[in-house]
Write a protein that holds these residues in place. Structure first.
Motif, PDB file in Angstrom:
ATOM      1  N   ARG A 169      -0.290  15.104 -11.052  1.00 31.86           N
ATOM      2  CA  ARG A 169      -0.120  15.498 -12.463  1.00 31.86           C
ATOM      3  C   ARG A 169      -1.456  15.545 -13.192  1.00 31.86           C
ATOM      4  N   ALA A 170      -2.374  14.637 -12.814  1.00 37.18           N
ATOM      5  CA  ALA A 170      -3.679  14.616 -13.475  1.00 37.18           C
ATOM      6  C   ALA A 170      -4.460  15.894 -13.209  1.00 37.18           C
ATOM      7  N   VAL A 171      -4.250  16.518 -12.057  1.00 39.31           N
ATOM      8  CA  VAL A 171      -4.915  17.792 -11.758  1.00 39.31           C
ATOM      9  C   VAL A 171      -4.518  18.860 -12.775  1.00 39.31           C
ATOM     10  N   LEU A 172      -3.287  18.800 -13.261  1.00 42.26           N
ATOM     11  CA  LEU A 172      -2.794  19.762 -14.248  1.00 42.26           C
ATOM     12  C   LEU A 172      -3.048  19.298 -15.683  1.00 42.26           C
ATOM     13  N   GLY A 173      -3.625  18.114 -15.835  1.00 46.87           N
ATOM     14  CA  GLY A 173      -3.862  17.592 -17.174  1.00 46.87           C
ATOM     15  C   GLY A 173      -2.616  17.059 -17.841  1.00 46.87           C
ATOM     16  N   LYS A 174      -1.604  16.711 -17.044  1.00 47.72           N
ATOM     17  CA  LYS A 174      -0.342  16.238 -17.590  1.00 47.72           C
ATOM     18  C   LYS A 174      -0.195  14.749 -17.311  1.00 47.72           C
ATOM     19  N   PRO A 175      -0.106  13.928 -18.336  1.00 46.69           N
ATOM     20  CA  PRO A 175       0.063  12.491 -18.096  1.00 46.69           C
ATOM     21  C   PRO A 175       1.452  12.194 -17.551  1.00 46.69           C
ATOM     22  N   VAL A 176       1.566  11.059 -16.882  1.00 51.89           N
ATOM     23  CA  VAL A 176       2.841  10.634 -16.313  1.00 51.89           C
ATOM     24  C   VAL A 176       2.961   9.131 -16.483  1.00 51.89           C
ATOM     25  N   THR A 177       4.130   8.686 -16.859  1.00 52.32           N
ATOM     26  CA  THR A 177       4.365   7.251 -17.004  1.00 52.32           C
ATOM     27  C   THR A 177       4.714   6.639 -15.648  1.00 52.32           C
ATOM     28  N   THR A 178       4.678   5.317 -15.612  1.00 49.73           N
ATOM     29  CA  THR A 178       5.025   4.630 -14.370  1.00 49.73           C
ATOM     30  C   THR A 178       6.469   4.906 -13.968  1.00 49.73           C
ATOM     31  N   GLY A 179       7.361   4.947 -14.947  1.00 48.28           N
ATOM     32  CA  GLY A 179       8.762   5.244 -14.654  1.00 48.28           C
ATOM     33  C   GLY A 179       8.945   6.635 -14.082  1.00 48.28           C
ATOM     34  N   GLU A 180       8.264   7.620 -14.644  1.00 47.59           N
ATOM     35  CA  GLU A 180       8.353   8.984 -14.121  1.00 47.59           C
ATOM     36  C   GLU A 180       7.786   9.061 -12.706  1.00 47.59           C
ATOM     37  N   ALA A 181       6.663   8.374 -12.464  1.00 45.62           N
ATOM     38  CA  ALA A 181       6.085   8.367 -11.117  1.00 45.62           C
ATOM     39  C   ALA A 181       7.036   7.722 -10.119  1.00 45.62           C
ATOM     40  N   TRP A 182       7.710   6.649 -10.538  1.00 48.62           N
ATOM     41  CA  TRP A 182       8.652   5.985  -9.643  1.00 48.62           C
ATOM     42  C   TRP A 182       9.851   6.886  -9.328  1.00 48.62           C
ATOM     43  N   ARG A 183      10.384   7.556 -10.347  1.00 47.74           N
ATOM     44  CA  ARG A 183      11.523   8.452 -10.116  1.00 47.74           C
ATOM     45  C   ARG A 183      11.135   9.614  -9.203  1.00 47.74           C
ATOM     46  N   ASP A 184       9.906  10.071  -9.323  1.00 46.75           N
ATOM     47  CA  ASP A 184       9.454  11.177  -8.493  1.00 46.75           C
ATOM     48  C   ASP A 184       9.192  10.727  -7.053  1.00 46.75           C
ATOM     49  N   THR A 207       0.826  -1.210   0.000  1.00 48.40           N
ATOM     50  CA  THR A 207       0.000   0.000   0.000  1.00 48.40           C
ATOM     51  C   THR A 207       0.855   1.253   0.000  1.00 48.40           C
ATOM     52  N   ILE A 208       1.981   1.237   0.706  1.00 48.89           N
ATOM     53  CA  ILE A 208       2.879   2.395   0.746  1.00 48.89           C
ATOM     54  C   ILE A 208       3.417   2.700  -0.646  1.00 48.89           C
ATOM     55  N   VAL A 209       3.890   1.669  -1.336  1.00 53.18           N
ATOM     56  CA  VAL A 209       4.437   1.873  -2.681  1.00 53.18           C
ATOM     57  C   VAL A 209       3.360   2.378  -3.635  1.00 53.18           C
ATOM     58  N   ALA A 210       2.167   1.754  -3.587  1.00 57.32           N
ATOM     59  CA  ALA A 210       1.079   2.172  -4.469  1.00 57.32           C
ATOM     60  C   ALA A 210       0.657   3.609  -4.174  1.00 57.32           C
ATOM     61  N   THR A 211       0.570   3.960  -2.896  1.00 57.38           N
ATOM     62  CA  THR A 211       0.173   5.315  -2.522  1.00 57.38           C
ATOM     63  C   THR A 211       1.178   6.337  -3.025  1.00 57.38           C
ATOM     64  N   ALA A 212       2.461   6.033  -2.896  1.00 59.59           N
ATOM     65  CA  ALA A 212       3.495   6.962  -3.353  1.00 59.59           C
ATOM     66  C   ALA A 212       3.393   7.203  -4.853  1.00 59.59           C
ATOM     67  N   LEU A 213       3.257   6.132  -5.632  1.00 59.81           N
ATOM     68  CA  LEU A 213       3.187   6.278  -7.086  1.00 59.81           C
ATOM     69  C   LEU A 213       1.886   6.948  -7.524  1.00 59.81           C
ATOM     70  N   LEU A 214       0.768   6.561  -6.923  1.00 61.13           N
ATOM     71  CA  LEU A 214      -0.520   7.128  -7.318  1.00 61.13           C
ATOM     72  C   LEU A 214      -0.654   8.587  -6.896  1.00 61.13           C
ATOM     73  N   THR A 215       0.033   8.990  -5.831  1.00 59.70           N
ATOM     74  CA  THR A 215       0.033  10.403  -5.455  1.00 59.70           C
ATOM     75  C   THR A 215       0.659  11.248  -6.547  1.00 59.70           C
ATOM     76  N   SER A 216       1.760  10.772  -7.095  1.00 63.59           N
ATOM     77  CA  SER A 216       2.413  11.492  -8.188  1.00 63.59           C
ATOM     78  C   SER A 216       1.517  11.555  -9.420  1.00 63.59           C
ATOM     79  N   VAL A 217       0.854  10.444  -9.747  1.00 65.81           N
ATOM     80  CA  VAL A 217      -0.026  10.413 -10.925  1.00 65.81           C
ATOM     81  C   VAL A 217      -1.201  11.368 -10.746  1.00 65.81           C
TER      82      VAL A 217
END
Length: 344
Positions: free
Chosen positions: A136-151, A123-133
């Motif tokens: 970005r979705a609020v700004l209308g900017k897509p993000v890949t899984t790799g970008e979410a992981w790096r962030d 759940t911690i890992v999923a929450t971290a990645l989905l928070t980043s996604v």
């Protein structure tokens, strides 16, 4: 005066025309999944679902990957190491000794704790990645899984500490509440001690819930503001102050919705697993009917994976959007978001 009909600034159809032709403020900009203004409850829930629907490859890919890895680890542990029925037999045996009951209870708590820890790490890992996604979705900017992981990767250790710290605080508060009753019971007054322990436990639970709601926005504050654990908790307290009931209600509603969705998916798989396993439905209802078979573990695990894949984005998305909404209300974050999204 300003309000006289046909005269001045405010008259309907007057020379200045302010009262007759002004249609209100322009609609808020919506570069992404939410309008950039204070949000209603429905808009927060819709924003979480819209994020999952618009960026489904990234969102469901993250949720599915985390759910599959977590569930495989749980199934292997339950199948090879945690599938000891002697403990459950001792707990249901009236003639069991105190030592057997203590050992069985300890084994059961250890098994539940290990499964809970694995689930919590996923759940911690999923929450971290989905928070980043979601951010970005609020700004209308897509993000890949790799970008979410790096962030998210630099903050994972802090997020793990925060996620483990909050339930420890809640348990300590409940424990402090029950301690006077336990001491009274040890002193010799069993009935009075039990009653006092129950009342103290209930009071501690109320205090723990109050604190957990105040800390409920710590996770997005930590991830999006790159804060430390203590600083993110203080940020959450500041954002929730004056809006406790609203934050509690939205979080509770999101939890209920997520649990309903999970139940709709998980229960049919659990029934199917019980029907296909050796003991059938009687084995599902009888905790002492023997070892849990691999058929039951695998089929019920598939249901758990699908349920987690659907519920993780809802829970994480609602928390992030609630955090953004509180910052819009208190700090005019909508202006910064509009500027970041390139809205004129």
């Amino acid at each position: 005066g300003w309000g006289a009909p046909g005269q001045g600034y405010g008259g309907p159809g007057g020379p200045a025309g302010w009262g007759g032709n002004w249609g209100g403020p322009p609609p808020a900009a919506k570069p992404g999944v939410i309008p950039l203004r204070p949000l209603g409850v429905g808009e927060i829930l819709d924003g979480a679902v819209s994020t999952m629907r618009t960026y489904w490859r990234t969102v469901l890919g993250i949720s599915l990957t985390v759910a599959v890895i977590t569930e495989i680890a749980v199934i292997l542990l339950q199948g090879f190491f945690l599938n000891d029925t002697e403990g459950s037999d001792a707990l249901s045996d009236p003639s069991a000794t105190v030592g057997e009951l203590t050992r069985a209870l300890g084994d059961t708590m250890l098994s539940s704790g290990v499964v809970l820890l694995i689930t919590l790490l996923g759940t911690i890992v999923a929450t971290a990645l989905l928070t980043s996604v979601t951010s970005r979705a609020v700004l209308g900017k897509p993000v890949t899984t790799g970008e979410a992981w790096r962030d998210a990767r630099p903050q994972l250790l802090r997020l793990s500490g925060l996620t483990l710290l909050l339930p420890v605080i809640a348990l300590l508060i409940v424990g402090v509440g029950t301690l006077p009753g336990v001491l009274v019971g040890v002193a010799g007054s069993g009935d009075a001690g039990a009653a006092l322990a129950v009342l103290g436990g209930l009071a501690g639970a109320v205090v723990a819930i109050w604190l957990m709601v105040r800390f409920s926005l710590s996770s997005p504050a930590l991830m999006l503001e790159k804060q430390g654990i203590v600083k993110s908790m203080s940020r959450s307290v500041k954002l929730v102050r004056g809006s406790w009931w609203r934050v509690f209600g939205i979080q509770l509603l999101a939890t209920i919705i997520a649990n309903i969705v999970a139940s709709i998916v998980v229960i049919p798989f659990a029934l199917l697993a019980a029907a296909l396993s050796g003991d059938g439905f009687s084995g599902l209802l009888d905790s002492s009917g023997g070892d849990i078979g691999w058929t039951f573990l695998i089929i019920s695990g598939i249901g758990s994976v699908i349920g987690s894949m659907l519920t993780l984005p809802i829970s994480a998305g609602v928390t992030v959007l609630l955090y953004i909404d509180q910052r819009i209300r208190r700090e005019a974050l909508d202006l910064d978001l509009a500027r970041a999204a390139g809205v004129p």
